[in-house]
Design a protein around this motif. Structure first.
Motif, mmCIF file in Angstrom:
data_model
loop_
_atom_site.group_PDB
_atom_site.id
_atom_site.type_symbol
_atom_site.label_atom_id
_atom_site.label_comp_id
_atom_site.label_asym_id
_atom_site.label_seq_id
_atom_site.Cartn_x
_atom_site.Cartn_y
_atom_site.Cartn_z
ATOM 1 N N ILE A 98 -7.740 9.221 -2.107
ATOM 2 C CA ILE A 98 -6.435 9.612 -1.585
ATOM 3 C C ILE A 98 -6.657 10.775 -0.626
ATOM 4 C CG2 ILE A 98 -4.155 10.545 -2.170
ATOM 5 C CD1 ILE A 98 -4.552 9.140 -4.956
ATOM 6 N N ASN A 99 -6.505 10.505 0.651
ATOM 7 C CA ASN A 99 -6.701 11.522 1.676
ATOM 8 C C ASN A 99 -5.374 12.206 1.956
ATOM 9 O OD1 ASN A 99 -9.452 10.800 2.010
ATOM 10 N ND2 ASN A 99 -8.810 9.067 3.255
ATOM 11 N N SER A 100 -5.185 13.370 1.354
ATOM 12 C CA SER A 100 -3.924 14.085 1.511
ATOM 13 C C SER A 100 -3.881 14.891 2.797
ATOM 14 C CB SER A 100 -3.699 15.006 0.315
ATOM 15 O OG SER A 100 -3.562 14.228 -0.845
ATOM 16 N N THR A 101 -4.986 15.512 3.139
ATOM 17 C CA THR A 101 -5.092 16.272 4.384
ATOM 18 C C THR A 101 -6.441 15.949 5.006
ATOM 19 O OG1 THR A 101 -6.158 18.234 3.434
ATOM 20 C CG2 THR A 101 -3.738 18.173 3.360
ATOM 21 N N GLU A 102 -6.727 16.551 6.143
ATOM 22 C CA GLU A 102 -8.022 16.336 6.804
ATOM 23 C C GLU A 102 -9.178 16.792 5.930
ATOM 24 O OE1 GLU A 102 -9.005 15.574 10.238
ATOM 25 O OE2 GLU A 102 -7.051 14.634 10.489
ATOM 26 N N SER A 103 -8.948 17.831 5.104
ATOM 27 C CA SER A 103 -10.064 18.431 4.370
ATOM 28 C C SER A 103 -9.913 18.411 2.847
ATOM 29 C CB SER A 103 -10.251 19.878 4.831
ATOM 30 O OG SER A 103 -9.126 20.662 4.460
ATOM 31 N N ALA A 104 -8.862 17.807 2.323
ATOM 32 C CA ALA A 104 -8.665 17.832 0.865
ATOM 33 C C ALA A 104 -7.949 16.576 0.394
ATOM 34 C CB ALA A 104 -7.859 19.068 0.465
ATOM 35 N N GLY A 105 -8.196 16.243 -0.865
ATOM 36 C CA GLY A 105 -7.531 15.077 -1.428
ATOM 37 C C GLY A 105 -7.956 14.831 -2.858
ATOM 38 N N TYR A 106 -7.743 13.607 -3.287
ATOM 39 C CA TYR A 106 -7.932 13.244 -4.683
ATOM 40 C C TYR A 106 -8.693 11.928 -4.777
ATOM 41 C CZ TYR A 106 -4.138 16.596 -4.911
ATOM 42 O OH TYR A 106 -3.375 17.732 -4.753
ATOM 43 N N VAL A 107 -9.290 11.717 -5.942
ATOM 44 C CA VAL A 107 -9.910 10.435 -6.266
ATOM 45 C C VAL A 107 -9.282 9.965 -7.569
ATOM 46 C CG1 VAL A 107 -12.041 9.279 -6.969
ATOM 47 C CG2 VAL A 107 -12.086 10.915 -5.074
ATOM 48 N N LEU A 108 -8.821 8.738 -7.568
ATOM 49 C CA LEU A 108 -8.266 8.105 -8.759
ATOM 50 C C LEU A 108 -9.242 7.026 -9.195
ATOM 51 C CD1 LEU A 108 -5.982 7.335 -10.791
ATOM 52 C CD2 LEU A 108 -5.016 5.912 -8.960
ATOM 53 N N VAL A 109 -9.739 7.155 -10.428
ATOM 54 C CA VAL A 109 -10.644 6.150 -10.994
ATOM 55 C C VAL A 109 -9.883 5.444 -12.107
ATOM 56 C CG1 VAL A 109 -12.843 5.728 -12.162
ATOM 57 C CG2 VAL A 109 -12.670 7.580 -10.477
ATOM 58 N N VAL A 110 -9.860 4.124 -12.037
ATOM 59 C CA VAL A 110 -9.179 3.307 -13.040
ATOM 60 C C VAL A 110 -10.182 2.287 -13.578
ATOM 61 C CG1 VAL A 110 -6.864 3.640 -12.078
ATOM 62 C CG2 VAL A 110 -8.305 1.771 -11.230
ATOM 63 N N SER A 111 -9.810 1.601 -14.644
ATOM 64 C CA SER A 111 -10.694 0.620 -15.249
ATOM 65 C C SER A 111 -9.926 -0.665 -15.524
ATOM 66 C CB SER A 111 -11.255 1.164 -16.569
ATOM 67 O OG SER A 111 -11.948 0.162 -17.268
ATOM 68 N N ASP A 112 -10.594 -1.795 -15.274
ATOM 69 C CA ASP A 112 -9.973 -3.063 -15.637
ATOM 70 C C ASP A 112 -10.410 -3.510 -17.033
ATOM 71 O OD1 ASP A 112 -12.549 -4.171 -15.313
ATOM 72 O OD2 ASP A 112 -12.082 -4.951 -13.322
ATOM 73 N N GLN A 113 -11.157 -2.640 -17.741
ATOM 74 C CA GLN A 113 -11.608 -2.943 -19.097
ATOM 75 C C GLN A 113 -11.103 -1.960 -20.146
ATOM 76 O OE1 GLN A 113 -15.869 -3.438 -19.185
ATOM 77 N NE2 GLN A 113 -15.860 -4.644 -17.304
ATOM 78 N N LEU A 114 -10.765 -0.755 -19.720
ATOM 79 C CA LEU A 114 -10.297 0.294 -20.632
ATOM 80 C C LEU A 114 -8.940 0.813 -20.162
ATOM 81 C CD1 LEU A 114 -13.630 2.321 -20.799
ATOM 82 C CD2 LEU A 114 -12.726 0.812 -22.572
ATOM 83 N N PRO A 115 -8.035 1.135 -21.070
ATOM 84 C CA PRO A 115 -6.728 1.681 -20.661
ATOM 85 C C PRO A 115 -6.826 3.183 -20.379
ATOM 86 C CG PRO A 115 -6.795 1.401 -23.037
ATOM 87 C CD PRO A 115 -8.099 0.894 -22.513
#
Length: 185
Positions: free
Chosen positions: A86-103
């Protein structure tokens, strides 16, 4: 002159008291993505378009093949992972990690901008408090950690760790959040 004052007054009346920043939008989107992935698997099971639409970040969020190790969830949650940047700004953001095997989901945040004020603003927002209830303060040192329980699905909890105050170090992960849905077996 009176006309300028009237235009300014009208602008103040129609502008929200707190317009969300791009950093706030990114974190709020990551949280929506976390809830959506875990609580509504139908939004991604037959294709990702409904999931991406539900998150609402448009082209600011994209699926990537891998992320740096610092963005990975704890080792016992590294099964069937998918990585969203997730690119919120030019220099900062977030990473979302999800799983299709674990909730579960795992969110990290960092970069060249101070994320602490944005994180606190999202946690204090009516949207967040409508979905999540603070359950325990787990703070240690210069980091604040809070466990929240989902109001819709009480077996879903998330621990959000972030700097206790603004203007802290930017050369480290500024946000760690892990949500787990404990299913009855």
């Amino acid at each position: 002159m009176n006309r300028i004052i009237l235009l300014f007054a009208a602008f103040v009346l129609i502008t929200p008291a707190h317009a969300r920043s791009d950093l706030e939008d990114g974190f709020a989107g990551a949280l929506r993505g976390c809830e959506e992935w875990i609580l509504n698997p139908a939004s991604w099971a037959q294709g990702l378009a409904p999931f991406v639409a539900a998150v609402g970040l448009g082209d600011k969020m994209g699926l990537v093949d891998r992320v740096d190790d610092v963005n990975l969830p704890p080792s016992d949650l590294r099964r069937g992972n998918h990585y969203w940047r997730i690119n919120s700004t030019e220099s900062a953001g977030y990473v979302l990690v999800v799983s299709d095997q674990l909730p579960m989901c795992h969110i990290t945040g960092g970069g060249g901008a101070d994320l602490q004020p944005a994180i606190e603003a999202v946690i204090a927002s009516p949207d967040f408090t409508g979905h999540w209830e603070a359950e325990a303060d787990l703070s240690k040192g210069d980091m604040a950690s809070t466990r929240f329980r989902n109001r819709e699905e009480p077996s879903l909890s998330i621990v959000i760790s972030r700097a206790k105050a603004p203007e802290q170090r930017l050369d480290r992960v500024q946000l760690l959040a892990t949500a787990i849905h404990k299913l009855d077996r």
